[in-house]
Design a protein around this motif. Sequence first.
Motif, mmCIF file in Angstrom:
data_model
loop_
_atom_site.group_PDB
_atom_site.id
_atom_site.type_symbol
_atom_site.label_atom_id
_atom_site.label_comp_id
_atom_site.label_asym_id
_atom_site.label_seq_id
_atom_site.Cartn_x
_atom_site.Cartn_y
_atom_site.Cartn_z
ATOM 1 N N ILE A 88 0.848 -1.192 0.000
ATOM 2 C CA ILE A 88 0.000 0.000 0.000
ATOM 3 C C ILE A 88 0.881 1.239 0.000
ATOM 4 C CG2 ILE A 88 -1.795 1.246 1.251
ATOM 5 C CD1 ILE A 88 -2.474 -1.430 2.627
ATOM 6 N N PRO A 89 0.601 2.191 -0.908
ATOM 7 C CA PRO A 89 1.356 3.444 -0.866
ATOM 8 C C PRO A 89 1.174 4.117 0.498
ATOM 9 C CG PRO A 89 -0.008 3.343 -2.829
ATOM 10 C CD PRO A 89 -0.381 2.174 -1.973
ATOM 11 N N THR A 90 2.222 4.748 0.962
ATOM 12 C CA THR A 90 2.213 5.366 2.283
ATOM 13 C C THR A 90 1.024 6.294 2.481
ATOM 14 O OG1 THR A 90 4.616 5.243 2.319
ATOM 15 C CG2 THR A 90 3.589 6.698 3.920
ATOM 16 N N ALA A 91 0.665 7.054 1.455
ATOM 17 C CA ALA A 91 -0.435 8.006 1.571
ATOM 18 C C ALA A 91 -1.774 7.312 1.826
ATOM 19 C CB ALA A 91 -0.528 8.852 0.314
ATOM 20 N N SER A 92 -1.926 6.070 1.402
ATOM 21 C CA SER A 92 -3.190 5.351 1.552
ATOM 22 C C SER A 92 -3.234 4.442 2.774
ATOM 23 C CB SER A 92 -3.445 4.490 0.303
ATOM 24 O OG SER A 92 -3.505 5.282 -0.844
ATOM 25 N N ARG A 93 -2.120 4.224 3.417
ATOM 26 C CA ARG A 93 -2.059 3.245 4.504
ATOM 27 C C ARG A 93 -2.999 3.542 5.647
ATOM 28 N NH1 ARG A 93 4.227 1.319 5.059
ATOM 29 N NH2 ARG A 93 4.241 0.230 3.055
ATOM 30 N N ALA A 94 -3.066 4.773 6.091
ATOM 31 C CA ALA A 94 -3.916 5.111 7.234
ATOM 32 C C ALA A 94 -5.380 4.837 6.915
ATOM 33 C CB ALA A 94 -3.722 6.574 7.636
ATOM 34 N N GLU A 95 -5.800 5.184 5.720
ATOM 35 C CA GLU A 95 -7.189 4.960 5.320
ATOM 36 C C GLU A 95 -7.507 3.468 5.242
ATOM 37 O OE1 GLU A 95 -9.994 5.663 1.411
ATOM 38 O OE2 GLU A 95 -8.268 6.955 1.714
ATOM 39 N N ILE A 96 -6.620 2.706 4.633
ATOM 40 C CA ILE A 96 -6.831 1.265 4.505
ATOM 41 C C ILE A 96 -6.827 0.614 5.878
ATOM 42 C CG2 ILE A 96 -5.898 -0.887 3.578
ATOM 43 C CD1 ILE A 96 -7.112 1.018 1.475
ATOM 44 N N ASP A 97 -5.880 0.996 6.709
ATOM 45 C CA ASP A 97 -5.798 0.446 8.064
ATOM 46 C C ASP A 97 -7.081 0.730 8.831
ATOM 47 O OD1 ASP A 97 -4.339 -0.902 10.166
ATOM 48 O OD2 ASP A 97 -4.132 1.074 11.111
ATOM 49 N N GLN A 98 -7.604 1.940 8.701
ATOM 50 C CA GLN A 98 -8.846 2.309 9.389
ATOM 51 C C GLN A 98 -10.020 1.473 8.880
ATOM 52 O OE1 GLN A 98 -9.124 4.220 12.041
ATOM 53 N NE2 GLN A 98 -11.295 3.809 12.138
ATOM 54 N N GLU A 99 -10.096 1.262 7.563
ATOM 55 C CA GLU A 99 -11.182 0.459 7.000
ATOM 56 C C GLU A 99 -11.128 -0.979 7.500
ATOM 57 O OE1 GLU A 99 -11.677 0.749 2.761
ATOM 58 O OE2 GLU A 99 -11.477 2.906 2.815
ATOM 59 N N ILE A 100 -9.931 -1.526 7.591
ATOM 60 C CA ILE A 100 -9.785 -2.900 8.090
ATOM 61 C C ILE A 100 -10.195 -2.967 9.555
ATOM 62 C CG2 ILE A 100 -8.105 -4.702 8.652
ATOM 63 C CD1 ILE A 100 -6.665 -3.990 6.019
ATOM 64 N N LYS A 101 -9.775 -1.997 10.356
ATOM 65 C CA LYS A 101 -10.152 -1.977 11.769
ATOM 66 C C LYS A 101 -11.659 -1.853 11.944
ATOM 67 C CE LYS A 101 -5.853 -0.203 13.645
ATOM 68 N NZ LYS A 101 -5.163 0.925 14.259
ATOM 69 N N GLU A 102 -12.290 -0.992 11.145
ATOM 70 C CA GLU A 102 -13.738 -0.836 11.226
ATOM 71 C C GLU A 102 -14.458 -2.110 10.805
ATOM 72 O OE1 GLU A 102 -14.849 2.667 9.018
ATOM 73 O OE2 GLU A 102 -13.717 3.981 10.359
ATOM 74 N N ALA A 103 -13.956 -2.755 9.773
ATOM 75 C CA ALA A 103 -14.574 -4.005 9.327
ATOM 76 C C ALA A 103 -14.460 -5.077 10.409
ATOM 77 C CB ALA A 103 -13.932 -4.483 8.027
ATOM 78 N N LYS A 104 -13.297 -5.165 11.053
ATOM 79 C CA LYS A 104 -13.124 -6.132 12.140
ATOM 80 C C LYS A 104 -14.061 -5.817 13.303
ATOM 81 C CE LYS A 104 -8.382 -7.620 11.288
ATOM 82 N NZ LYS A 104 -7.004 -7.668 11.810
ATOM 83 N N ALA A 105 -14.216 -4.547 13.618
ATOM 84 C CA ALA A 105 -15.125 -4.154 14.708
ATOM 85 C C ALA A 105 -16.565 -4.506 14.364
ATOM 86 C CB ALA A 105 -14.999 -2.655 14.996
ATOM 87 N N ASP A 106 -16.962 -4.298 13.104
ATOM 88 C CA ASP A 106 -18.316 -4.669 12.674
ATOM 89 C C ASP A 106 -18.535 -6.176 12.793
ATOM 90 O OD1 ASP A 106 -18.991 -2.048 12.118
ATOM 91 O OD2 ASP A 106 -18.673 -2.227 9.950
ATOM 92 N N ILE A 107 -17.532 -6.931 12.434
ATOM 93 C CA ILE A 107 -17.633 -8.387 12.530
ATOM 94 C C ILE A 107 -17.761 -8.807 13.991
ATOM 95 C CG2 ILE A 107 -16.361 -10.550 12.193
ATOM 96 C CD1 ILE A 107 -15.189 -9.128 9.638
#
Length: 115
Positions: A88-107
Motif C-alpha cells: 500500500i502506498p504510504t499516503a493510503s495506509r492510514a485509510e486502509i488500516d482504518q477500513e480494516i479496523k472498522e470491518a473487524k469491529a463490525d464483525i
Amino acid sequence: MKNFKRQILLAVCGVAVVLTYSCSKDNPLNPVGNCFGGNWAEGYTDELTAWTAAIQEYSDNPTVESCTNYKSAAKNYLDALDDIYECIPTASRAEIDQEIKEAKADIDQEDCNNL
C-alpha cells in the motif's frame, strides 16, 4: 444481516482495488513491483475464497455455526490483507488500516447467538 454483509463487502472490495493498483509495476509509487514477487494476491486469495463460501453458507443456512464460520473467515481475510500492507502506498495506509479496523469491529459486533 444483509446490510451488514453489504457494508463489509464494499469496504473489502475498496481495499482490494487500492491494493491491486498500488502493487502494479506501472504505479509510480511502486516502480519495481516488489509486492510478493508480483504474486501478492496469492497472499489473500485463499482467505477471500473461504470468506465468500462462508457468506453464502450463512446466507443459505443462518445458524450459530455458520455465523461463527462467517466471522472467522472474514477475520482471516482481513488479517491476510494486513499481511500485504507493504504494497500500500504510504499516503493510503492510514485509510486502509482504518477500513480494516472498522470491518473487524463490525464483525465483532455481529452476535451469532441471536439467530
